[in-house]
Design an enzyme around this catalytic site. Sequence first.
Site, PDB file in Angstrom:
ATOM      1  N   GLU A  47       4.687   5.922  -0.439  1.00 43.70           N
ATOM      2  CA  GLU A  47       6.167   5.589  -0.250  1.00 43.70           C
ATOM      3  C   GLU A  47       6.833   6.619   0.058  1.00 43.70           C
ATOM      4  O   GLU A  47       6.629   7.737  -0.692  1.00 43.70           O
ATOM      5  CB  GLU A  47       6.523   5.152  -1.608  1.00 43.70           C
ATOM      6  CG  GLU A  47       6.244   3.614  -1.987  1.00 43.70           C
ATOM      7  CD  GLU A  47       6.913   3.293  -3.448  1.00 43.70           C
ATOM      8  OE1 GLU A  47       7.736   3.891  -3.799  1.00 43.70           O
ATOM      9  OE2 GLU A  47       6.362   2.531  -4.157  1.00 43.70           O
ATOM     10  N   ASP A  58      17.361   5.720  -9.987  1.00 41.70           N
ATOM     11  CA  ASP A  58      16.309   7.117 -10.225  1.00 41.70           C
ATOM     12  C   ASP A  58      16.655   7.981 -11.402  1.00 41.70           C
ATOM     13  O   ASP A  58      17.902   7.991 -11.706  1.00 41.70           O
ATOM     14  CB  ASP A  58      16.253   7.808  -8.956  1.00 41.70           C
ATOM     15  CG  ASP A  58      15.478   7.065  -7.734  1.00 41.70           C
ATOM     16  OD1 ASP A  58      15.898   6.827  -6.814  1.00 41.70           O
ATOM     17  OD2 ASP A  58      14.318   7.007  -8.025  1.00 41.70           O
ATOM     18  N   TYR A 172       5.940  -5.530  -6.187  1.00 49.54           N
ATOM     19  CA  TYR A 172       6.068  -4.048  -6.812  1.00 49.54           C
ATOM     20  C   TYR A 172       6.365  -4.608  -8.171  1.00 49.54           C
ATOM     21  O   TYR A 172       7.511  -5.116  -8.474  1.00 49.54           O
ATOM     22  CB  TYR A 172       7.268  -3.143  -6.068  1.00 49.54           C
ATOM     23  CG  TYR A 172       7.280  -1.842  -6.655  1.00 49.54           C
ATOM     24  CD1 TYR A 172       7.354  -1.432  -8.185  1.00 49.54           C
ATOM     25  CD2 TYR A 172       7.487  -0.641  -6.066  1.00 49.54           C
ATOM     26  CE1 TYR A 172       7.620  -0.330  -8.865  1.00 49.54           C
ATOM     27  CE2 TYR A 172       7.614   0.671  -6.545  1.00 49.54           C
ATOM     28  CZ  TYR A 172       7.616   0.608  -7.783  1.00 49.54           C
ATOM     29  OH  TYR A 172       7.812   1.817  -8.711  1.00 49.54           O
TER      30      TYR A 172
HETATM   31  O1  LIG Z   1       9.029   7.885 -10.697  1.00 50.25           O
HETATM   32  P1  LIG Z   1       8.008   7.062 -11.284  1.00 50.25           P
HETATM   33  O2  LIG Z   1       8.393   6.638 -12.847  1.00 50.25           O
HETATM   34  O3  LIG Z   1       6.622   7.090 -11.151  1.00 50.25           O
HETATM   35  O4  LIG Z   1       8.246   5.472 -10.501  1.00 50.25           O
HETATM   36  C1  LIG Z   1       7.873   5.145  -9.340  1.00 50.25           C
HETATM   37  C2  LIG Z   1       9.108   5.361  -8.587  1.00 50.25           C
HETATM   38  O5  LIG Z   1       9.189   6.809  -8.428  1.00 50.25           O
HETATM   39  C3  LIG Z   1       9.293   4.990  -7.076  1.00 50.25           C
HETATM   40  O6  LIG Z   1       8.470   3.853  -6.661  1.00 50.25           O
HETATM   41  C4  LIG Z   1      10.741   4.777  -6.861  1.00 50.25           C
HETATM   42  C5  LIG Z   1      11.590   5.839  -6.521  1.00 50.25           C
HETATM   43  N1  LIG Z   1      12.952   5.345  -6.595  1.00 50.25           N
HETATM   44  C6  LIG Z   1      12.809   3.995  -7.207  1.00 50.25           C
HETATM   45  C7  LIG Z   1      13.975   3.275  -7.571  1.00 50.25           C
HETATM   46  C8  LIG Z   1      13.506   1.975  -8.063  1.00 50.25           C
HETATM   47  C9  LIG Z   1      12.146   1.479  -8.195  1.00 50.25           C
HETATM   48  C10 LIG Z   1      11.072   2.462  -7.803  1.00 50.25           C
HETATM   49  C11 LIG Z   1      11.473   3.658  -7.303  1.00 50.25           C
END
Ligand SMILES: O=P(O)(O)OC[C@@H](O)[C@@H](O)c1c[nH]c2ccccc12
Length: 264
Positions: A47, A58, A172
Site C-alpha cells: 500500500e 492516521d 480491508y
Molecule cells: O498503521 P497500522 O496501525 O499498521 O495500520 C495500517 C495502516 O497504516 C494503513 O493501512 C493505513 C494508513 N492510513 C490509514 C487510514 C485508515 C485505514 C488504514 C490506514
Amino acid sequence: MNRIERTFKSIAGRAALIPFVVAGDPDFDSSRRLIQGILESGADMIEIGLPYSDPLADGPVIQAGAVRSLQRGFQLPDSMRLISDIREQTDKPLIAFTYVNPILQYGIRTFFEQLAASGGDGVIVPDVPLEEAPELADIARENGISFIPLVAPTSGDDRVRQICTQASGFVYCVSSLGVTGERASVSAHVESLVESIKRYTAVPACVGFGVSSPEHAREISRYADGVIVGSAYVRRIEKVAEQGLEQTLADVRTFTAELKIACM
Ligand SMILES: O=P(O)(O)OC[C@@H](O)[C@@H](O)c1c[nH]c2ccccc12
C-alpha cells in the site's frame, strides 16, 4: 484477473504480507529504494499512501511520515511517478492509499486513468462517503483498478453485506476503533469480523491496524487472507534521518523477512 487476484491465487494456503508506507517519505529516491527493498524481502504487495495534509484516520507516526513527504513538496503527480518507477522493477500489486479529497481535487476520472497508466492495481479510500463510493468504484473498475473497501468493527451486518457485494481485490478489515498506530495486541474480535465477511464474499479478507510484530502477523494469518502493517514500517523509516538510508533499508528488509515467515 488483475495482479491482486493473481497474487492471492498464487499464495493460496498462506496469508499475504501487505506493508504500508507513505509515498516520498523521507524523499523520492529513498522512498523508491525502501519500497523496492520491502518487495524484494518478501512483501506480496504494498500500500503506497499518497501524503495528505489532513490524514484524519492516521495516528502520529503516519501523520509524521506525511509531513516529511509534503515538506519536500511531494505532490500527487510525484506519487504517480513513484508508482510508475516501482512498476518498472516489479510485477507485484501496487495499491494506492488516499483520502477522498485528493481524488476529487485531481478529478476522479483523471486520477484513475493516471493510476492505471502508472501501473497501479488497487485503491483504498478510507473516508469515501457511502453515497460517493459507487461512482468511484465504477470509474476505478473501468480502469482495471480494484476498489478495496474497508469494514470497521462498528460496521453492522447489513453494512458488511453491502460492502462485500461491491468489493474487488480484497476487503480491508480494520481491527480496532481509533486511528492507525502500533498496538500491544490485535483485538481478538477481528476474527469474527473476518468470518462475517467470508459469509458474504469470496473476495479475500485482510486485517490491518495495530499489527506491529511477527507474533501479531502469525495470529492474524490463522484466519485472514492477508496482514497489513503500516505504522511499524513508517516508524522504522523515520530513522533514515539519524541512521541513514542503508541501515534503515537493512532494518526494513529484516523486519519484512520476519513478518513474511510469520505469515507462512
Ligand atoms: O498503521 P497500522 O496501525 O499498521 O495500520 C495500517 C495502516 O497504516 C494503513 O493501512 C493505513 C494508513 N492510513 C490509514 C487510514 C485508515 C485505514 C488504514 C490506514
